[in-house]
Motif scaffolding. Structure first.
Motif, mmCIF file in Angstrom:
data_model
loop_
_atom_site.group_PDB
_atom_site.id
_atom_site.type_symbol
_atom_site.label_atom_id
_atom_site.label_comp_id
_atom_site.label_asym_id
_atom_site.label_seq_id
_atom_site.Cartn_x
_atom_site.Cartn_y
_atom_site.Cartn_z
ATOM 1 N N UNK A 2 44.301 97.400 0.550
ATOM 2 C CA UNK A 2 44.084 96.240 -0.306
ATOM 3 C C UNK A 2 44.627 96.506 -1.710
ATOM 4 N N UNK A 3 44.419 97.701 -2.216
ATOM 5 C CA UNK A 3 44.951 98.054 -3.528
ATOM 6 C C UNK A 3 46.473 98.007 -3.530
ATOM 7 N N UNK A 4 47.079 98.521 -2.469
ATOM 8 C CA UNK A 4 48.535 98.556 -2.403
ATOM 9 C C UNK A 4 49.134 97.162 -2.260
ATOM 10 N N UNK A 5 48.397 96.237 -1.639
ATOM 11 C CA UNK A 5 48.943 94.902 -1.390
ATOM 12 C C UNK A 5 49.143 94.094 -2.662
ATOM 13 N N UNK A 6 48.418 94.438 -3.720
ATOM 14 C CA UNK A 6 48.535 93.664 -4.966
ATOM 15 C C UNK A 6 48.912 94.537 -6.153
ATOM 16 N N UNK A 7 49.348 95.766 -5.913
ATOM 17 C CA UNK A 7 49.574 96.688 -7.022
ATOM 18 C C UNK A 7 50.711 96.244 -7.939
ATOM 19 N N UNK A 8 51.604 95.404 -7.452
ATOM 20 C CA UNK A 8 52.678 94.905 -8.295
ATOM 21 C C UNK A 8 52.233 93.775 -9.220
ATOM 22 N N UNK A 9 51.034 93.264 -8.979
ATOM 23 C CA UNK A 9 50.504 92.162 -9.788
ATOM 24 C C UNK A 9 49.332 92.623 -10.639
ATOM 25 N N UNK A 10 48.327 93.215 -10.006
ATOM 26 C CA UNK A 10 47.148 93.709 -10.715
ATOM 27 C C UNK A 10 46.735 95.044 -10.112
#
Length: 330
Positions: free
Chosen positions: A161-169
């Protein structure tokens, strides 16, 4: 001298009313002056962005506030550009959910304390609730940042889950969920204390009369005691909402402290995304108030919170009017 003090006549009703009226008028004058002072300081930012337009979406609010710092002591009108929707959204989200959850919990908790709790337990719980209501908010923030946020970040948010949005938040545990939990824990004791006092003030004969008509204990409590206490419940919700709107330090610590609008379409990730309410934004940008554009924007945030509190008070007053005929006067 002592005999003169003993023989002094008490104030007349007219004199006491005049003195109390003067004090009340002074308080009202101070409030009006405070609102006027904040409004004057906020005017450049509101005028440059539009009366309502500055509350809408558009761009990165953190970058917009950061760019104001280097605009000098006599900034042009374009330097005040701000779209504060992420901050307004964060305020509405944390405050709204916390008040709704806290109100439901406080009503049932107050019913248990007044109607079902043994006397020994009641003597312990009531002072404990009042103590919790008086705990400084920074203590709740400290527990949130040192205990809740690490637990959520390490045990609830998965690496995928962290990796899925790491480019945004960045999901580090601080965010919507922890902010709402901490704020709910902060404001719920206030509502419990008020509702408990209201339920205690209900005459016993009222519930006994309902029982005599065939209602069971729960029906008598819900249809008589809780119904008659509705004005106090509204007052509790208004006071709790006002405190939640103005909470800054604790939410600054646990909300993720980013001007970001979490998207419900992100699914469960939504509750872990960072936010930052208006009050927290005021605290975090206080060091940049030497820049006139930042100062005016912060005053605009303060004016919005003041007007929100005023709207809450007026709304609560009118909401209680039809209830006072059947319930307690609060």
């Amino acid at each position: 001298m002592l005999s003169r003090l003993i023989r002094r006549e008490p104030w007349t009703d007219r004199k006491a009313a005049a003195l109390l009226g003067a004090v009340a008028s002074l308080v009202l004058l101070i409030i009006v002056l405070m609102v006027g002072f904040v409004a004057v300081r906020a005017w450049p930012a509101i005028h440059a962005n539009g009366y309502v337009k500055w509350l809408g979406p558009g761009g990165d609010v953190d970058k917009q506030l950061g760019s104001m710092i280097a605009t000098g002591q006599h900034p042009p009108e374009s330097a005040y550009h701000l779209r504060a929707w992420p901050l307004v959204y964060g305020t509405l989200l944390t405050t709204g959910v916390a008040v709704i959850v806290g109100l439901v919990f406080s009503i049932f908790c107050a019913i248990f304390i007044v109607e079902f709790a043994p006397a020994r337990l009641r003597r312990v719980v009531v002072p404990a609730v009042r103590l919790l209501a008086a705990v400084p908010s920074v203590i709740y923030g400290l527990i949130g940042i040192l205990v809740l946020a690490p637990f959520v970040g390490n045990h609830i948010i998965s690496l995928d889950r962290k990796a899925s949005v790491q480019n945004v938040v960045q999901l580090d545990g601080t965010g919507v969920l922890v902010a709402i939990v901490v704020l709910t824990v902060m404001i719920t004791p206030i509502m419990i204390a008020i509702v408990v006092d209201a339920l205690r003030a209900i005459p016993t004969a009222w519930t006994e009369g309902a029982s005599a008509l065939g209602a069971n204990r729960w029906e008598a409590i819900w249809t008589v005691s809780v119904r008659a206490s509705r004005p106090a419940i509204v007052a509790a919700a208004v006071l709790a909402t006002a405190r939640a709107l103005g909470e800054a330090v604790a939410l600054s610590m646990v909300s993720g402290s980013r001007g970001f609008s979490p998207n419900p379409l992100d699914g469960i990730t939504y509750i872990f995304e960072p936010i930052r309410p208006l009050a927290a934004s005021m605290v975090e940008n206080v060091d940049a108030m030497n820049a006139p554009a930042v100062k005016s924007s912060i005053y605009a945030f303060a004016l919005l919170l003041l007007l929100s509190s005023f709207a809450l008070s007026v709304g609560g007053f009118f909401a209680k009017l039809p209830m006072r005929r059947q319930g307690l006067r609060v």
